[in-house]
Design an enzyme around this catalytic site. Structure first.
Site, PDB file in Angstrom:
ATOM      1  N   ASP A  34      -7.065  -7.407  14.104  1.00 51.47           N
ATOM      2  CA  ASP A  34      -6.743  -8.693  14.361  1.00 51.47           C
ATOM      3  C   ASP A  34      -7.603  -9.380  15.575  1.00 51.47           C
ATOM      4  O   ASP A  34      -8.136 -10.335  15.447  1.00 51.47           O
ATOM      5  CB  ASP A  34      -5.285  -8.725  14.696  1.00 51.47           C
ATOM      6  CG  ASP A  34      -4.652  -7.462  15.333  1.00 51.47           C
ATOM      7  OD1 ASP A  34      -5.692  -6.699  16.074  1.00 51.47           O
ATOM      8  OD2 ASP A  34      -3.615  -7.291  15.537  1.00 51.47           O
TER       9      ASP A  34
ATOM     10  N   ASP B  84       0.719  -1.358   0.041  1.00 51.71           N
ATOM     11  CA  ASP B  84       0.187  -0.263   0.027  1.00 51.71           C
ATOM     12  C   ASP B  84       0.874   1.521  -0.124  1.00 51.71           C
ATOM     13  O   ASP B  84       0.421   2.392   0.355  1.00 51.71           O
ATOM     14  CB  ASP B  84      -0.815  -0.141   1.328  1.00 51.71           C
ATOM     15  CG  ASP B  84      -2.311  -0.554   0.979  1.00 51.71           C
ATOM     16  OD1 ASP B  84      -2.446  -1.193  -0.138  1.00 51.71           O
ATOM     17  OD2 ASP B  84      -2.796  -0.888   2.166  1.00 51.71           O
TER      18      ASP B  84
END
Length: 527
Positions: free
Chosen positions: A289, A136
């Site tokens: 997460d 990214d």
């Protein structure tokens, strides 16, 4: 004509000496102290003592369980019937499942070669492995460097794909989600995730994947982090002490007792079917997460933590980077707790005691209470009682409980036990930022979804002089919040030295020094 001074223009009734002003302020203080200040401060002491007891009982519980786990629990390989995957001479590598390795990165100029090289060095049949670099980066030069590195490994026969997106929507969660949509990974059963500074050993997959094969309800295998730069400076040593307790005790206890713990975001292997069943990656918080782990656990999936499966990584080496990381790690869990607490309560698939563990122990005590009691009790309420001697703090709350908690926290890093006292002072400083971030997460305020990628320096520090390790301008170094609290604690310590009875001034002055070191940005430069 006589000269007229400014003093002559002010009526005598409005002129006061300094003694008069001080006297009137003293009268106002005495008027509000008994009916307002004392009750509020006394209530604050009771609340802080209750929170301290909650944290104390949590630490004692964890200490007892980890001892029982080490002495009597079966090892993970026994509990989950681990057996190595053998390569069949006739069928070749068909016994090995297809594995996807994802490496999300963002402008990782210093470490991209390390992570890509480590992933390409994994010992796994080449026809059963796909490595996906999810870049990214916004810097076109770095993007080109990463792409060329992928091409270099691809020319050696490694199945590696360089993947980019049009936008950074969803940050890391968005990149991971997008990567799983690609057609060339649809045949993969498992996905291993490594951040850009992580360096798995070649046998990582051969040690982790077999746990899944005989346990269809197992969703996650989490490895332990090890730190290549823990000796870099005092800042990294302090971080190592905190994280070692997290892995040595918290993750181990959660894995052994409830088959649940928070995914650490990297150095873990997921069953892709479990990710899909849990709803996939979501970017509603900065802890994608933990979000996925909680949702998967609520659907009955189990996790296993392997303390002896270790992956090397890097700790933030600058105070600025560490502060941003801690904001994300404190704000995200609090925000997730706000969004998921009722979903956990209403869930019908998990046991009652597992719900209690997740809500009370995992979220409420560790992610919220731990930050708040450290800051409010030991940096605000306790110093204020020096100015209001009518409010008493029992010695068991001021000394004994924090001492025992500190000793229990030290089991993770015995080699740093000589730094234990400074670690306490450092954690008190950081608790201010963690508490602020926790409130931002709970209230879902402006910075609740702020994502700043933790700066990694890789091996660039090895060839530099320690004296020149970090260079910042003065504005980057100066942290007014820490300096302000340092002044407050210093003045309070002086008052206690002159008029107090409890001798708190020793602690207050030491804490003042730590706040000033942080305030002037020197924590990351002390070796």
């Amino acid at each position: 004509m006589a000269q007229i001074s400014a003093k002559d223009l002010i009526p005598d009734s409005l002129t006061m000496s300094r003694e008069d002003i001080a006297g009137q302020l003293g009268m106002v203080w005495e008027l509000i102290k008994a009916p307002l200040i004392v009750p509020v401060l006394r209530l604050s002491v009771y609340v802080c003592l209750a929170m301290a007891l909650m944290l104390f009982m949590e630490r004692v519980y964890m200490g007892i369980v980890i001892v029982l786990v080490k002495l009597f629990w079966k090892k993970p390989e026994k509990r989950y019937n681990w057996e190595p995957i053998e390569e069949d001479l006739e069928s070749g590598s068909s016994n090995f499942p297809f594995v996807l390795v994802q490496i999300p990165m963002y402008n990782e100029k210093e470490v991209y070669k390390i992570s890509i090289g480590a992933a390409c060095g994994l010992s796994w049949p080449a026809d059963r492995l796909v490595i996906q670099v999810l870049d990214d980066s916004t810097d076109p030069v770095i993007k080109q460097m990463v792409e060329l590195e992928c091409q270099r490994w691809a020319s050696k026969g490694i199945n590696i794909v360089y993947q980019i997106r049009e936008t950074r929507g969803g940050y890391k969660a968005g990149a991971l989600k997008e990567g799983l949509k690609r057609s060339y990974v649809k045949h993969c059963e498992f996905v291993a995730i490594f951040d850009a500074d992580f360096r798995p050993e070649p046998d990582y997959l051969k040690r982790a994947i077999p746990y899944f094969l005989r346990n269809p309800d197992l969703a996650l295998v989490q490895a332990r982090w090890r730190f290549v730069n823990s000796n870099e400076c005092l800042l990294t040593r302090m971080q190592e002490m905190s994280l070692d307790y997290h892995f040595t005790v918290e993750q181990e206890v959660g894995s052994a007792t409830h088959a649940f713990f928070g995914f650490n975001g990297t150095a873990g292997v997921w069953r892709i079917g479990a990710i899909n069943e849990a709803g996939g990656w979501k970017d509603r918080t900065t802890v994608e997460d933990m979000d996925l782990a909680v949702r998967a656990s609520l659907r009955g999936w189990k996790f296993v933590y392997l303390g002896d499966l270790q992956v090397k990584s890097e700790l933030p080496s600058t105070f600025k980077a560490f502060r941003f990381q801690q904001h994300r790690w404190s704000c995200g869990p609090a925000n997730l707790f706000r969004k998921m607490v009722m979903e956990i309560v209403r869930n019908k698939k998990v046991r009652f005691w597992k719900k209690v563990y997740v809500i009370y122990s995992f979220f409420f005590v560790r992610k919220i209470i731990a930050h708040m009691v450290t800051f409010f009790f030991y940096c605000v309420v306790l110093p204020l009682t020096i100015w209001v001697p009518e409010v008493h703090v029992p010695i068991w709350g001021a000394v004994y409980i924090p001492s025992i908690i500190t000793i229990l926290n030290s089991v993770g890093t015995p080699r740093s036990i000589h730094l234990l006292f400074y670690w306490i002072l450092f954690e008190n400083v950081m608790s201010m930022h963690r508490t602020k971030a926790t409130f931002i997460g709970l209230l879902e305020a402006g910075r609740a979804n702020e994502w700043v990628v933790t700066e990694k320096l890789g091996d660039t520090l090895k060839n530099k002089s320690k004296k020149l390790r970090f260079t910042f301008n003065f504005a980057d170094r100066l942290h007014l919040l820490e300096l302000g609290f340092g002044v407050f604690l210093f003045v309070t310590g002086c008052y206690d030295f002159l008029y107090g009875k409890n001798n708190y001034f020793v602690y207050l002055w030491l804490q003042t020094i730590t706040f000033f070191i942080a305030g002037f940005g020197y924590i990351g430069t002390i070796v």
